[in-house]
Design an enzyme around this catalytic site. Structure first.
Site, mmCIF file in Angstrom:
data_model
loop_
_atom_site.group_PDB
_atom_site.id
_atom_site.type_symbol
_atom_site.label_atom_id
_atom_site.label_comp_id
_atom_site.label_asym_id
_atom_site.label_seq_id
_atom_site.Cartn_x
_atom_site.Cartn_y
_atom_site.Cartn_z
ATOM 1 N N GLY A 166 0.818 -1.212 0.000
ATOM 2 C CA GLY A 166 0.000 0.000 0.000
ATOM 3 C C GLY A 166 0.847 1.255 0.000
ATOM 4 N N ASP A 167 1.900 1.263 0.814
ATOM 5 C CA ASP A 167 2.812 2.402 0.850
ATOM 6 C C ASP A 167 3.522 2.588 -0.487
ATOM 7 O OD1 ASP A 167 2.981 3.370 3.814
ATOM 8 O OD2 ASP A 167 3.076 1.209 3.945
ATOM 9 N N THR A 168 3.990 1.469 -1.052
ATOM 10 C CA THR A 168 4.751 1.554 -2.292
ATOM 11 C C THR A 168 3.882 2.019 -3.453
ATOM 12 O OG1 THR A 168 6.176 -0.227 -1.498
ATOM 13 C CG2 THR A 168 6.276 0.293 -3.832
#
Length: 397
Positions: A166-168
């Protein structure tokens, strides 16, 4: 010359989403100044496995950056940030909404200070909406974006993808936003604010999930290693206990797959010429492929499929990755020399540009390693820098 040479970036992010975006820009020549809190620095320095007290991950996430350590709760530190941003092209931050404003660094005010500034803001739920003030990590965003519901075996608990996807994804959307804003700035001469929410970056990659529900009331469910509605695509057990992923879902590919497993009857069946027909009989197809695969070891299965150009592959561990000749040939793995003289394998620079490729230029910095040089570059004298450090406004390890 790298494509982002002379692009000045200030990173005020932490952990993953903001720093990954800044790392991507730094790999391609941007001058990234990473602002970290005194003494402890970015929390990522202590995540996962540590070498000599610092995370190995840090060498990937913060390469090619310079570290400026400031106590942003102090007015003098905030003034330093404003001075840096007067000349910067991009500001990247991934704090909870309202954090920048609490330091007197409202993006709207920063744009008044520097009308060409591009501000990337990454947060759990975005800068607007009823959830804006909720804390949000990637793992929660993956669930809200619809991904976690699908990453499971049917009837079992949904599991993590295994990385902070999700962050990436939010980082990559942020980089796209920055490049779009830079392109538009060539026309208007003006900067702007980019608002990225972790959950919506995940949602943006969810393919036909929503329109299927809108048109048919279809709620896609977890399907393990299969790809619902596209057949045959699955993981099949081999005689040596390994699994091979086989993607036989193209019309001509399917015919070649059925021929190599000795099922010409299925290859020539008119009902199976197209994907919609194969989906109706996916259980039968999976059984046929599975019965063939379990008679052979992984290498023989892959050799047979390669011989007829059917997309297939083993499930790699990091051991497979580290020893794979294709990874090495593509420079997906690069060896860097650490400060203590040891070598460390790290992911190479992606994407690959033919004329102006990116590169790994410097190791990830220690906390405040570049504080003195950065402060002097904006006009502070040696005595002023020393005073800031004595009073805890700035820090050098």
């Amino acid at each position: 010359m790298e494509p982002l040479f002379n692009l000045k970036v200030v990173e005020m992010g932490q952990l993953i989403a903001g720093p990954f975006a800044a790392k991507t820009l730094a790999d391609f020549g941007a001058d990234v100044i990473k602002i970290e809190p005194p003494k402890v620095g970015d929390a990522l320095r202590k995540w996962r496995l540590l070498k000599d007290g610092t995370s190995i991950w840090w060498q990937v996430q913060s390469r090619n950056k310079r570290s400026l350590s400031l106590d942003l709760k102090q007015a003098e530190a905030q003034d330093i940030v404003r001075t840096l941003l007067k000349e910067a092209d991009v500001l990247i931050e991934n704090f909870r909404p309202g954090t920048l404003e609490g330091w007197g660094l409202d993006p709207e005010k920063l744009l008044e200070l520097n009308p060409k500034l591009i501000v990337l803001r990454i947060s759990g739920y975005g800068q607007t909406g009823p959830y804006r003030d909720k804390p949000g990590f990637g793992v929660v965003a993956e669930a809200m974006g619809g991904l976690r519901h699908l990453t499971a075996e049917p009837g079992r608990v949904p599991v993590r993808v295994g990385i902070s996807i999700g962050d990436t994804l939010a980082s990559l959307h942020g980089v796209i936003g920055i490049l779009l804003a830079l392109q538009e700035r060539h026309q208007s001469g003006k900067g702007q604010i980019i608002d990225i929410a972790l959950y919506e970056a995940v949602f943006n990659c969810m393919e036909s999930l929503l329109p299927e529900y809108s048109a048919f009331g279809e709620v896609r469910q977890a399907a393990g290693s299969a790809l619902p509605g596209i057949a045959p695509t699955n993981a099949y057990l081999c005689s040596d206990g390994g699994y091979v992923l086989i993607a036989g879902n193209g019309d001509s590919i399917f015919k070649r797959l059925m021929t190599v497993i000795g099922r010409e009857d299925l290859s020539s069946d008119p009902e199976l010429e197209n994907n919609d027909g194969r989906v109706k009989r996916v259980a039968e197809l999976d059984q046929a492929i599975g019965e063939w695969a379990k008679l052979l070891n992984t290498d023989k299965v892959l050799a047979a499929l390669d011989s007829v150009a059917v997309p297939a592959g083993r499930i790699y561990t990091v051991v497979d990755i580290a020893n794979d000749p294709h990874y090495r040939a593509r420079e997906n793995i690069q060896s860097i020399k650490m400060a203590d003289g040891s070598t460390l394998d790290v992911p190479g620079v992606i994407p690959k540009l033919s004329r102006t490729p990116g590169s790994i230029k410097t190791l990830a910095p220690q906390i405040g390693e570049n504080t003195d040089e950065i402060l002097k570059s904006i006009g502070l004298s040696e005595s002023q820098v020393a005073s800031l450090k004595e009073r805890g406004v700035a820090f050098t390890k």
